[in-house]
Design an enzyme around this catalytic site. Structure first.
Site, PDB file in Angstrom:
ATOM      1  N   ASP A 105     -10.980 -10.572 -12.464  1.00  0.00           N
ATOM      2  CA  ASP A 105      -9.633 -10.473 -12.832  1.00  0.00           C
ATOM      3  C   ASP A 105     -10.059  -9.805 -14.071  1.00  0.00           C
ATOM      4  O   ASP A 105     -10.814 -10.314 -14.870  1.00  0.00           O
ATOM      5  CB  ASP A 105      -8.918 -11.706 -13.687  1.00  0.00           C
ATOM      6  CG  ASP A 105      -7.583 -11.376 -13.495  1.00  0.00           C
ATOM      7  OD1 ASP A 105      -7.150 -10.185 -13.389  1.00  0.00           O
ATOM      8  OD2 ASP A 105      -7.008 -12.657 -13.771  1.00  0.00           O
ATOM      9  N   ASP A 155      -4.273  -4.395 -11.895  1.00  0.00           N
ATOM     10  CA  ASP A 155      -4.859  -5.012 -12.341  1.00  0.00           C
ATOM     11  C   ASP A 155      -6.038  -5.890 -10.448  1.00  0.00           C
ATOM     12  O   ASP A 155      -5.192  -6.410  -9.815  1.00  0.00           O
ATOM     13  CB  ASP A 155      -3.716  -6.291 -12.134  1.00  0.00           C
ATOM     14  CG  ASP A 155      -3.531  -7.495 -12.122  1.00  0.00           C
ATOM     15  OD1 ASP A 155      -4.684  -8.358 -12.366  1.00  0.00           O
ATOM     16  OD2 ASP A 155      -2.853  -8.552 -12.552  1.00  0.00           O
TER      17      ASP A 155
END
Ligand SMILES: *[C@@H]1O[C@H](CO)[C@@H](O)[C@H](O)[C@H]1NC(C)=O
Ligand SMILES: *[C@@H]1O[C@H](CO)[C@@H](O)[C@H](O)[C@H]1NC(C)=O
Ligand SMILES: *[C@@H]1O[C@H](CO)[C@@H](O)[C@H](O)[C@H]1NC(C)=O
Ligand SMILES: *[C@@H]1O[C@H](CO)[C@@H](O)[C@H](O)[C@H]1NC(C)=O
Ligand SMILES: *[C@@H]1O[C@H](CO)[C@@H](O)[C@H](O)[C@H]1NC(C)=O
Ligand SMILES: *[C@@H]1O[C@H](CO)[C@@H](O)[C@H](O)[C@H]1NC(C)=O
Length: 488
Positions: free
Chosen positions: A72, A274
């Site tokens: 992430d 992201d």
């Protein structure tokens, strides 16, 4: 997944080292293979097409416990679900448990709690994990990082842990202890496994099974053309950096019938890169224009824009341009923007309307009300992106899909610029292209330009019953209207 906003503390990254890179390959599904190559370290990330996201296999503790964690770029903590967490123990038809693995501290001789009840992270989709900050050994491909600070999810709504590789100024500890700690990218640099706090991400094709994260370097075989540097945008004029936010200058839709610049009433578009977010989230007006181009419709039952799956076979692309009129551009084809809603079993179908009988897919561009907008995996797969957390710059280039060659170049030193990159000319952190045309000249190309003769697409979604099985739609908390769905 973007973590919810927190107070920011000023922190200086440590530096000074020798050269090396650490690479983890990213692989779809559960087939991680870790290997060491010269002075670099490779590991494998798997692309989970069903729930979305890119996963990496690690071992935590002594002896090492296998756990698969989601990579992430939108958060900054490594955390693992505790094997005693309810989500892991209360297995049912709706909850398969912690199938990616969980961590049992009692089985590790090197485990220590360093912050009881101080780990508390909430992501903008409303999911959260709470528990202790711990330290233990963290192993990737035989490479052990000793005493890595991690979260232990004792009370978590997410069944898999994450490897957050963002700025330390986005660590969840800021919300509880008001302080930061060296996270994985920083520790890799401090332990001189890499020269500078930086990594490159190559997710590869939607249908491909491997991609990679390379700490400390770039791979010139994994992109086309030039790697172009653009500035990361700071919320306070350059004092602190919290997320991989960049200026999204324009989004264009192009098909054989024409090219349109999507318009928006926003003055400036800041978008966060992201990897922990599956889809891409743009402002309402821009997203609706994108939907109209391809014939997508918003399903209130699913809380998602959906599209006939056949649209994924059409020619055409969306062009994302960054940091000014002369900035780098990444084209994302429709085949990368039309995703299966489920795997295993036949896809759901439109049960009425002009698309009746056609399979339903989710569309890779969704709407949200609040900035920053998010460029998730549906965008990132089409790009090679280098994240330089020392110079606060992003290197970006169109990806080289399915590349099997490799040519790794390490950063020369701490603070060295991204290797083989050139700065974007005439960079601008604000503003975006103004659209003059209001038509949808690309629409007919998107919707009829392929082999299929899809009927004009209108809102025709019905029959929630057949779609909602086993799925929960998590709506936004915390005022950030980002949502995602996950299978429970
Ligand atoms: C951990 O995973 C590796 C391969 O990824 C496998 O060889 C090993 O047996 C696994 N260990 C356990 C305890 O599951
Ligand atoms: C890790 O923590 C243990 C216990 O506090 C300590 O004995 C050891 O020296 C630490 N190791 C490193 C590499 O910091
Ligand atoms: C990449 O490889 C996958 C199969 O592994 C294939 O389905 C896909 O079409 C390829 N993508 C490109 C752009 O060639
Ligand atoms: C991306 O699309 C634009 C406009 O559709 C085109 O001019 C450009 O050459 C494309 N870039 C690449 C790398 O294919
Ligand atoms: C997205 O757009 C749909 C349709 O206009 C709307 O109903 C929904 O509330 C929007 N979602 C968000 C998060 O803004
Ligand atoms: C943009 O940059 C190029 C080269 O860096 C320069 O020649 C050109 O004049 C610049 N254009 C504008 C509008 O500033």
């Amino acid at each position: 997944m973007k973590a919810s906003p927190l107070a920011v503390a000023g922190v200086v990254l440590a530096s000074a080292a020798q050269a090396q890179v650490v690479q983890f390959d990213i692989e779809k599904r559960h087939a991680p293979s870790l290997r060491r190559r010269d002075a670099t370290i490779d590991a494998t990330l798997s692309n989970e097409k069903v729930q979305g996201g890119y996963f990496i296999n690690v071992q935590v503790g002594t002896p090492g416990q296998n756990i698969t964690l989601q990579l992430d770029t939108g958060s900054s903590d490594v955390w693992v679900p505790a094997s005693t967490a309810a989500i892991c123990t209360e297995v049912s038809q709706q909850n398969p448990g912690c199938t990616f693995g969980s961590f049992n501290p009692d089985d590790s001789s090197t485990f220590q709690v360093v912050g009881q009840n101080l780990f508390d992270i909430t992501y903008v989709d409303g999911s959260s994990s709470k528990g202790d900050y711990i330290q233990d050994n963290f192993q990737i491909n035989g490479l052990t990082v000793k005493n890595l600070t991690m979260g232990l999810g004792l009370d978590t709504s997410i069944s898999n842990g994450l490897v957050g590789v963002g700025y330390i100024n986005d660590e969840a500890s800021l919300g509880t202890t008001r302080s930061t700690y060296p996270n994985l990218p920083v520790v890799l640099q401090q332990e001189k496994l890499i020269n500078t706090v930086a990594f490159s991400l190559w997710l590869n094709d939607l249908d491909a099974s491997t991609g990679s994260i390379l700490f400390g370097g770039i791979d010139t075989e994994k992109y086309q053309g030039e790697l172009t540097r653009i500035n990361i945008i700071s919320p306070d004029g350059g004092k602190t950096f919290t997320e991989f936010a960049v200026n999204l200058y324009s989004v264009q839709a192009s098909s054989q019938s024409g090219t349109d610049t999507l318009s928006t009433s926003e003055n400036t578009l800041v978008a966060v890169l992201d990897s922990g977010t599956t889809l891409t989230y743009l402002p309402q007006d821009m997203a609706e224009e994108a939907w109209n181009e391809v014939g997508a419709t918003f399903s209130s039952e699913l809380g998602l824009a959906v599209v006939p799956c056949s649209v994924g076979n059409k020619n055409g692309h969306f062009s994302f341009k960054f940091a000014g009129a002369d900035g780098p551009t990444v084209n994302v084809t429709l085949s990368e923007l039309v995703l299966d809603l489920f795997s295993g079993g036949p896809p759901p179908q439109f049960s009425s309307g002009p698309n009746k009988g056609q399979s339903i897919c989710e569309f890779g561009i969704q709407n949200t009300t609040d900035a920053p907008y998010l460029l998730g995996d549906t965008f990132l797969r089409s790009a090679f992106v280098t994240y330089d957390l020392v110079n606060n710059q992003i290197g970006i280039a169109p990806t080289n899909f399915n590349s099997t060659q490799t040519n790794i170049v390490a950063f020369a030193s701490s603070g060295a610029p991204i290797p083989s990159s050139t700065a974007a000319p005439n960079q601008s952190n604000t503003g975006h292209s103004s659209s003059t045309q209001s038509g949808l000249s690309a629409a007919s190309g998107f919707q009829d330009g392929g082999n299929d003769n899809a009927a004009p697409l209108t809102s025709a979604f019905s029959g929630p019953g057949m779609f909602v099985v086993g799925m929960t739609i998590c709506y936004t908390l915390l005022g950030s209207a980002v949502f995602s769905f996950r299978w429970l």
